[in-house]
Design a protein around this motif. Structure first.
Motif, mmCIF file in Angstrom:
data_model
loop_
_atom_site.group_PDB
_atom_site.id
_atom_site.type_symbol
_atom_site.label_atom_id
_atom_site.label_comp_id
_atom_site.label_asym_id
_atom_site.label_seq_id
_atom_site.Cartn_x
_atom_site.Cartn_y
_atom_site.Cartn_z
ATOM 1 N N ASP A 73 -42.663 61.488 -57.630
ATOM 2 C CA ASP A 73 -42.408 62.322 -56.544
ATOM 3 C C ASP A 73 -41.245 62.042 -55.702
ATOM 4 O O ASP A 73 -40.910 62.708 -55.118
ATOM 5 C CB ASP A 73 -43.902 62.384 -55.733
ATOM 6 C CG ASP A 73 -44.146 60.821 -55.459
ATOM 7 O OD1 ASP A 73 -44.142 59.957 -56.122
ATOM 8 O OD2 ASP A 73 -44.037 60.623 -53.954
ATOM 9 N N LEU A 74 -40.538 60.721 -55.919
ATOM 10 C CA LEU A 74 -39.545 60.442 -54.975
ATOM 11 C C LEU A 74 -38.345 60.907 -55.927
ATOM 12 O O LEU A 74 -37.626 60.155 -56.543
ATOM 13 C CB LEU A 74 -39.728 59.103 -54.937
ATOM 14 C CG LEU A 74 -40.937 58.321 -54.104
ATOM 15 C CD1 LEU A 74 -40.699 56.955 -53.780
ATOM 16 C CD2 LEU A 74 -41.151 59.052 -52.857
ATOM 17 N N THR A 75 -37.791 62.192 -55.697
ATOM 18 C CA THR A 75 -36.769 62.720 -56.644
ATOM 19 C C THR A 75 -35.535 62.299 -56.326
ATOM 20 O O THR A 75 -34.622 62.702 -57.174
ATOM 21 C CB THR A 75 -36.948 64.212 -56.636
ATOM 22 O OG1 THR A 75 -36.899 64.671 -55.059
ATOM 23 C CG2 THR A 75 -38.431 64.623 -57.156
ATOM 24 N N ASP A 76 -35.150 62.009 -55.321
ATOM 25 C CA ASP A 76 -33.925 61.291 -54.961
ATOM 26 C C ASP A 76 -33.572 59.771 -55.181
ATOM 27 O O ASP A 76 -32.514 59.270 -54.926
ATOM 28 C CB ASP A 76 -33.340 61.775 -53.495
ATOM 29 C CG ASP A 76 -34.190 61.325 -52.220
ATOM 30 O OD1 ASP A 76 -35.376 60.980 -52.898
ATOM 31 O OD2 ASP A 76 -33.811 61.167 -51.173
ATOM 32 N N ILE A 77 -34.660 59.214 -55.502
ATOM 33 C CA ILE A 77 -34.198 57.690 -56.180
ATOM 34 C C ILE A 77 -33.106 57.497 -57.017
ATOM 35 O O ILE A 77 -32.797 58.653 -58.159
ATOM 36 C CB ILE A 77 -35.401 56.957 -56.505
ATOM 37 C CG1 ILE A 77 -36.235 56.565 -55.590
ATOM 38 C CG2 ILE A 77 -34.925 55.893 -57.383
ATOM 39 C CD1 ILE A 77 -37.733 55.891 -55.967
ATOM 40 N N VAL A 78 -32.109 56.786 -56.955
ATOM 41 C CA VAL A 78 -31.221 56.631 -58.011
ATOM 42 C C VAL A 78 -31.210 55.312 -58.657
ATOM 43 O O VAL A 78 -31.382 54.362 -57.956
ATOM 44 C CB VAL A 78 -29.883 56.301 -57.094
ATOM 45 C CG1 VAL A 78 -28.603 56.296 -58.130
ATOM 46 C CG2 VAL A 78 -29.263 57.507 -56.354
ATOM 47 N N TRP A 79 -31.517 55.736 -60.000
ATOM 48 C CA TRP A 79 -31.869 54.550 -60.757
ATOM 49 C C TRP A 79 -30.835 53.756 -61.426
ATOM 50 O O TRP A 79 -30.160 54.517 -62.195
ATOM 51 C CB TRP A 79 -33.134 54.950 -61.760
ATOM 52 C CG TRP A 79 -34.228 55.138 -61.205
ATOM 53 C CD1 TRP A 79 -34.951 56.590 -60.965
ATOM 54 C CD2 TRP A 79 -35.350 54.367 -60.596
ATOM 55 N NE1 TRP A 79 -36.123 56.410 -60.207
ATOM 56 C CE2 TRP A 79 -36.573 54.939 -60.229
ATOM 57 C CE3 TRP A 79 -35.558 52.827 -60.840
ATOM 58 C CZ2 TRP A 79 -37.548 54.589 -59.903
ATOM 59 C CZ3 TRP A 79 -36.746 52.408 -60.100
ATOM 60 C CH2 TRP A 79 -37.830 53.412 -59.723
#
Length: 232
Positions: A73-79
């Motif tokens: 649901d945290l769509t703007d995390i940069v992995w």
């Protein structure tokens, strides 16, 4: 670790990074804090996210994929994948990560490019250089860098962003800066050779050498225990 402590450790890490940038005469936005969340639960990543952290680094693929599913649901995390990568695991990295910092073989890079889904942006990659010549460390030697960079620049689904290193421990600031300065010089040489590539990244600097790395131009610094506490 409680929410209050995590908020404090993040604030302390950001303050340390900001001070290092000021001391180096650099803009306070010139480097990004990469929170290394390996071995830590998804709940701690979610908490760090609540306190404004967006970039997270993982070393172990299956652990990372499980966390990504839990945090979908945290769509703007940069992995960021920052560990060694085996060829049989490239597809999952190509499909689920925004960055990989540890490219040291043409075969791995080619598989990542071929397996990157067409609907996703190019995968941001850094070439890992073994700056201290340690047999126990991953990364290529400097005399292999030009060849690998030339191959990666031509791969359609990869964006060659820069270089990464994990130097051997050193005591003094001068000793810490020496291998990092050479990495910066290597990046500058690549920038001159490939002006068409988005070569803007030096992934270097951890808890023990953050100040030295910032002084030598680091743009991504990797902090784990300083944010999340000691690992089990």
């Amino acid at each position: 670790m409680t929410e209050v402590v995590l908020s404090e450790t993040l604030a302390a890490a950001r303050a340390r990074l900001a001070k290092a940038l000021r001391d180096a005469g650099r803009d306070e936005q010139a480097a990004t804090l990469l929170a290394v969340s390996k071995t830590k639960p998804a709940s701690m990543i979610r908490e760090a996210y609540r306190h404004g952290q967006r970039d997270f680094g993982e070393n172990y693929l299956q652990e990372a994929l499980d966390k990504q599913a839990e945090l979908a649901d945290l769509t703007d995390i940069v992995w960021h994948f920052i560990g060694p990568l085996q060829s049989n695991k490239t597809r999952a990295v190509a499909e689920h990560f925004d960055w990989i910092h540890s490219i040291d073989r043409e075969k791995i890079a080619r598989r990542l490019s071929e397996q990157r889904p067409a609907h996703l942006p190019k995968l941001n990659v850094c070439l890992q250089v073994n700056v201290s010549g340690e047999a126990s460390k991953s990364g290529i030697a400097y005399d292999q860098l030009d060849t690998l960079a030339a191959e990666v620049v031509g791969m359609p689904q990869l964006a060659l962003r820069g270089l990464m290193a994990i130097p051997a421990p050193a005591v003094t600031l001068v000793e810490q800066r020496a291998p990092l300065a050479r990495l910066r010089q290597a990046l500058e040489a690549l920038q001159a050779r490939y002006p068409q590539a988005p070569l803007d990244t030096l992934s270097m600097g951890m808890s023990d050498d953050l100040e030295a790395a910032i002084a030598e131009g680091a743009t991504l610094v990797r902090l784990g225990t300083a944010i999340f506490g000691t690992r089990q």
